[in-house]
Structures are given as C-alpha cells and as structure tokens.
Motif scaffolding. Structure first.
Motif, PDB file in Angstrom:
ATOM      1  N   LEU A  92     -28.297  26.884  13.017  1.00 16.69           N
ATOM      2  CA  LEU A  92     -27.257  26.245  13.828  1.00 16.69           C
ATOM      3  C   LEU A  92     -27.197  24.741  13.565  1.00 16.69           C
ATOM      4  O   LEU A  92     -26.112  24.156  13.521  1.00 16.69           O
ATOM      5  N   TYR A 145     -20.609  28.707  15.627  1.00 18.96           N
ATOM      6  CA  TYR A 145     -21.729  29.094  16.478  1.00 18.96           C
ATOM      7  C   TYR A 145     -21.702  30.582  16.811  1.00 18.96           C
ATOM      8  O   TYR A 145     -22.728  31.253  16.800  1.00 18.96           O
ATOM      9  N   THR A 148     -22.775  32.473  13.591  1.00 24.49           N
ATOM     10  CA  THR A 148     -24.188  32.272  13.266  1.00 24.49           C
ATOM     11  C   THR A 148     -25.085  33.062  14.204  1.00 24.49           C
ATOM     12  O   THR A 148     -26.043  33.727  13.771  1.00 24.49           O
TER      13      THR A 148
END
Length: 219
Positions: A92, A145, A148
C-alpha cells in the motif's frame, strides 16, 4: 488449495493492523493532500477522459459501494497473519508513492459536476464533496487501495471468499465511475498501480550480516 476462512483476529494481528493503518496513513495524507495542492498551484489540470464518459449514467445508490472501501480496511486482520499484514502495508505504501508520482506527472481533475440530485443519498455525496475535491483524478486511490487489499485477501482466501472479493472489487471500481467521482482512465491506472505493487516482493531486511535488498521483482 482450499484457502483460509475468516477468523476473529488475535491481539497480535489486531495490533499489527492498527500499526499498519497508521503507517499507510502517514504515506497517504501527505501524498494525496500534497498532490491536490500541487495541482492547484500549477493551475494546469488535465482532462484525461473521453467526451462520451460525461454521458455515463449517475447512479446515486452506488455511493454505498463507493464508501464500502472504508469497511474493507477492517477485513485484513480477520484473514491475514502478521507477516501478510505487513506485506500488505508495504504494498500500500509503494502503491501510494507510485500514485503520487502520477499526480505530479499528470495533474488532472474530474470532468463531472458535483451532484445535488442524489435524493436520499445526497448527504453522503455532500460529505464526500466536503473532504475530497475535483483534483487527483488519475489514478484513483480508491481503486488502488481497494484492488491492493482485495488481491491480498484473494491470495489466501477460500474459493467462495475469492468470488465475493472479486465481485466486491468489480462493484467498487464501477462505483467510482457511476457516482461520477472518477473516469475510466482513473480506474485503469489505479488497477495497474495495484498490480505493479503486487508484482514486487516486499520483505523485511534479513537479520544476518549479509546485505540484502528489501524490494525485488517477483519471478
């Protein structure tokens, strides 16, 4: 491989998740807010979307799917172990840095106007508009985000959970466009950055005296 079911987090996983969230926040806020300020200072915001995209429908109820990303941040501690959580944190952070570089190279803004016709969902839209402006369109950090995290969960989840996570990813990506918060390139670039971060083998430095690289490309 049968995969791993959800389980209540241990204290170690819980604290790892909390510390990891703090680390990601320290990367996210300077990059995202800084990117927005830099774009505004430069005064050269690009319009990186096709004309037909402005005619895409507005589905107010998709704000629920859009905001579900914040629920998603709670899920990893229920599935990943401590090492996997730290690996996710590192991905991240790397993805955030890559996204920030794109902000600098391609300062852009959303082409959609802010909506006042969202009906029962208007208060949620007003909240989003109050904290997130029109800049930082490419790439979508929402997609970065979400992709991921969900890809990390899919690596270890049971087959049924993988299907659920894949559907969640599709719906969130669609919601960024159908809420008129992003365009198609924003979504595609967000997925590309998430995949690039996923391709990196991110690990802690070895404890031995032999120097070792912390980042390598997965074979």
């Amino acid at each position: 491989m049968s995969g791993r079911p959800l389980s209540f987090p241990t204290w170690a996983r819980l604290w790892t998740g909390i510390l990891g969230a703090l680390v990601v926040s320290l990367a996210f806020f300077p990059i995202y807010v800084g990117g927005s300020m830099t774009t505004g200072i430069l005064g050269q915001r690009l319009h990186l979307y096709a004309g037909f995209e402005l005619a895409l429908p507005f589905w107010p109820a998709m704000i629920v799917a859009y905001l579900s990303m914040f629920v998603l941040f709670l899920v990893p501690t229920f599935l990943l172990d401590e090492n996997e959580l730290w690996a996710l944190v590192r991905r991240l952070v790397v993805a955030s840095i890559l996204g920030g570089l794109v902000f600098l190279l391609l300062p852009s803004e959303v082409g959609f106007a802010e909506h006042t016709d969202a009906g029962r969902w208007q208060s949620l839209y007003d909240l989003v508009y109050s904290v997130d402006g029109r800049a930082n369109a490419v790439p979508s950090f929402h997609v970065i985000y979400t992709s991921t995290i969900l890809l990390a969960l899919m690596d270890v989840a049971t087959p049924r959970l993988r299907i659920l996570y894949a559907l969640w990813l599709i719906v969130v990506c669609a919601s960024t466009v159908l809420t008129h918060r992003h365009h198609l390139l924003d979504v595609a670039s967000g997925i590309a950055i998430a995949l690039a971060a996923r391709r990196l083998r991110l690990r802690r430095p070895a404890t031995s005296s032999t120097p070792s690289s912390c980042i390598g490309v997965a074979q």
